[in-house]
Design a protein around this motif. Structure first.
Motif, short mmCIF file in Angstrom:
data_model
loop_
_atom_site.label_atom_id
_atom_site.label_comp_id
_atom_site.label_asym_id
_atom_site.label_seq_id
_atom_site.Cartn_x
_atom_site.Cartn_y
_atom_site.Cartn_z
N THR A 16 0.90 -1.03 -0.09
CA THR A 16 0.37 -0.33 -0.07
C THR A 16 0.69 1.59 -0.09
OG1 THR A 16 -0.11 0.00 2.40
CG2 THR A 16 -2.10 -1.15 1.38
N MET A 17 0.21 2.65 -0.71
CA MET A 17 1.00 3.69 -0.57
C MET A 17 -0.23 4.94 0.26
SD MET A 17 1.66 5.93 -3.50
CE MET A 17 2.90 5.32 -4.03
N THR A 18 0.28 5.33 1.22
CA THR A 18 -0.39 6.58 1.60
C THR A 18 -0.69 7.41 1.21
OG1 THR A 18 1.67 7.83 2.95
CG2 THR A 18 1.13 5.48 4.03
N SER A 19 -1.58 8.16 1.70
CA SER A 19 -2.07 9.27 1.12
C SER A 19 -0.53 10.75 0.94
CB SER A 19 -3.51 9.80 1.62
OG SER A 19 -2.90 10.35 2.61
N LEU A 20 -0.14 10.77 2.27
CA LEU A 20 0.59 11.34 2.12
C LEU A 20 1.75 11.64 1.49
CD1 LEU A 20 0.95 11.00 6.85
CD2 LEU A 20 0.63 13.14 5.31
N ALA A 23 0.71 12.54 -1.62
CA ALA A 23 0.58 14.17 -1.88
C ALA A 23 2.40 14.46 -1.85
CB ALA A 23 0.31 14.88 -0.63
N GLU A 24 3.44 13.99 -1.53
CA GLU A 24 4.37 14.08 -1.05
C GLU A 24 4.90 14.15 -3.44
OE1 GLU A 24 8.51 13.75 0.68
OE2 GLU A 24 7.40 12.24 0.20
N LEU A 25 4.85 12.78 -3.78
CA LEU A 25 5.32 12.64 -4.88
C LEU A 25 4.22 13.77 -6.18
CD1 LEU A 25 4.81 8.78 -4.57
CD2 LEU A 25 7.00 10.11 -5.30
N THR A 26 2.86 14.27 -5.77
CA THR A 26 2.48 14.86 -7.02
C THR A 26 2.82 16.19 -6.37
OG1 THR A 26 0.11 14.62 -5.86
CG2 THR A 26 0.70 13.28 -7.71
N GLY A 27 3.27 16.74 -5.75
CA GLY A 27 3.39 18.17 -4.98
C GLY A 27 2.31 19.06 -4.72
N LYS A 28 1.05 18.14 -4.00
CA LYS A 28 0.17 18.44 -3.99
C LYS A 28 0.13 18.65 -2.28
CE LYS A 28 -2.52 16.49 -7.64
NZ LYS A 28 -2.44 17.91 -8.75
N GLN A 29 -1.12 19.73 -1.91
CA GLN A 29 -1.40 19.71 -0.55
C GLN A 29 -2.22 18.10 0.32
OE1 GLN A 29 -0.13 21.60 2.31
NE2 GLN A 29 0.10 23.16 0.61
N HIS A 30 -1.76 17.53 1.79
CA HIS A 30 -2.13 16.20 1.61
C HIS A 30 -3.09 16.47 1.83
CE1 HIS A 30 -2.91 13.06 5.04
NE2 HIS A 30 -3.08 12.77 3.90
N ASN A 83 -2.42 15.05 -13.08
CA ASN A 83 -2.15 15.41 -14.84
C ASN A 83 -0.94 14.67 -14.88
OD1 ASN A 83 0.61 15.75 -13.24
ND2 ASN A 83 0.30 18.23 -12.39
N ASP A 84 -0.46 14.48 -16.14
CA ASP A 84 0.32 12.78 -16.83
C ASP A 84 1.43 13.38 -15.78
OD1 ASP A 84 -1.75 13.04 -18.48
OD2 ASP A 84 -0.10 13.88 -20.47
N GLU A 85 2.39 14.44 -15.46
CA GLU A 85 3.16 14.17 -14.31
C GLU A 85 3.50 13.62 -13.73
OE1 GLU A 85 7.16 17.37 -13.07
OE2 GLU A 85 5.55 17.59 -14.27
N ALA A 86 2.32 14.56 -12.96
CA ALA A 86 2.22 13.59 -11.48
C ALA A 86 1.74 11.80 -11.35
CB ALA A 86 1.31 13.83 -10.95
N ARG A 87 1.08 11.17 -12.79
CA ARG A 87 0.45 9.88 -12.95
C ARG A 87 2.10 9.27 -13.03
NH1 ARG A 87 -3.44 12.02 -16.07
NH2 ARG A 87 -2.33 11.68 -17.95
N ALA A 88 2.71 9.70 -13.57
CA ALA A 88 4.05 9.33 -14.49
C ALA A 88 4.52 8.78 -12.95
CB ALA A 88 4.64 9.92 -15.41
N ARG A 89 5.23 10.39 -12.14
CA ARG A 89 5.57 9.49 -10.79
C ARG A 89 4.95 8.61 -10.22
NH1 ARG A 89 6.18 15.86 -8.62
NH2 ARG A 89 7.79 16.61 -10.46
#
Length: 230
Positions: A16-20, A23-30, A83-89
Motif C-alpha cells: 500500500t501507499m499512503t495519501s501522504l 501528496a509528496e510525489l504529486t506536489g499537492k497539499q495532503h 496530470n500526466d507528470e504526477a501520474r508518471a511519478r
C-alpha cells in the motif's frame, strides 16, 4: 517535517501507499489529496464493494492525523485526477519495490538496464490506460443514460429551452457551473453523473462532470412535460 509512511505490506501481504506519499510525489497539499480520495470513494465502493483503508500518522507536533492507505490499484484509480507528470511519478514509484526486489537467475540484484525500464512515452501510455479504466469505473452508472441535448431532441426543443423549462419547473437548478437535479428529486434514480476528460492544445487536462438522464428520468420528464416522446 511530515513523517512519510513508505510502501509496506499489510496483513494480507498487499503493498500500500499512503495519501501522504501521494501528496509528496504529486506536489499537492495532503488535505487536497484526502478530499479527492473522499470524493472518489463512493464510485469505488459501488464497483469494487470495498472502502479505502483509513490509517493515521504523527504530525510534527506528535499528534495523530488521518491518512489513507491505498493499494496499487486504488492508488492508480485516484491518479486519474492528476496530470500526466504526477501520474508518471506514481507509476515509477510503484516500480521501485519491484526493482529493489528483482533478482536474476543467479540470485543477484538486477540493475535498471537489465529490467528494461519503460520509456517516458510508455509510462504516459500506461497512465492513459489507467485514466481509461478509471473513467470506465466512474461512468459505469451513466453508461446507458442520455445527455440533456439528447433528451431535449425527444421533446423537439433546443438544449437551452429544455434546461430553462426544467429550471422554471423546479426540476433542476444550476450551481458550480453545471445543472443539478432538485434536492427533493435527488436519489430517485432519475439522473447519473458522467465524467469527461479532455486536453487543451497545450496538454492541460480538463475534467468535466455533468448530469445525464436515465430512462426512469426520461419517463418522469415525459409525465411532467406531457409529451409522448416514447
Amino acid at each position: 517535517m511530515t513523517q512519510i509512511i513508505n510502501i509496506y505490506k499489510n496483513e494480507q501481504s498487499e503493498q500500500t501507499m499512503t495519501s501522504l506519499e501521494i501528496a509528496e510525489l504529486t506536489g499537492k497539499q495532503h488535505f487536497h489529496v484526502m478530499e479527492a480520495i473522499r470524493k472518489m470513494e463512493p464510485a469505488w465502493v459501488k464497483i469494487a464493494a470495498s472502502n479505502f483503508r483509513l490509517g493515521s500518522y504523527k504530525d510534527a507536533n506528535g499528534q495523530l492525523r488521518p491518512c489513507y492507505q491505498l493499494t496499487k490499484t486504488e492508488c492508480l484509480y485516484i491518479a486519474t485526477k492528476f496530470n500526466d507528470e504526477a501520474r508518471a511519478r506514481l507509476v515509477l514509484r510503484w516500480e521501485e519495490p519491484e526493482r529493489a526486489n528483482a533478482l536474476n537467475d543467479n540470485g543477484k540484484m538486477i540493475n535498471d538496464k537489465q529490467l528494461c525500464l519503460p520509456s517516458p512515452k510508455k509510462i504516459l501510455a500506461l497512465a492513459d490506460e489507467i485514466i481509461g479504466e478509471g473513467l470506465r469505473l466512474l461512468n459505469e452508472p451513466a453508461e446507458d443514460t442520455l445527455t440533456a441535448t439528447q433528451v431535449a431532441k425527444t421533446f423537439n426543443m433546443t438544449t437551452f429551452d429544455f434546461n430553462a423549462i426544467l429550471r422554471d419547473m423546479g426540476i433542476q437548478y444550476r450551481a458550480g457551473g453545471h445543472w443539478n437535479i432538485s434536492r427533493d428529486l435527488d436519489g430517485r434514480g432519475y439522473t447519473a453523473l458522467r465524467t469527461h476528460v479532455s486536453y487543451s492544445l497545450k496538454g492541460e487536462k480538463k475534467i468535466k462532470t455533468y448530469m445525464t438522464w436515465t430512462m426512469a428520468g426520461l419517463r418522469f420528464l415525459n409525465a411532467k412535460l406531457g409529451y409522448p416522446n416514447f
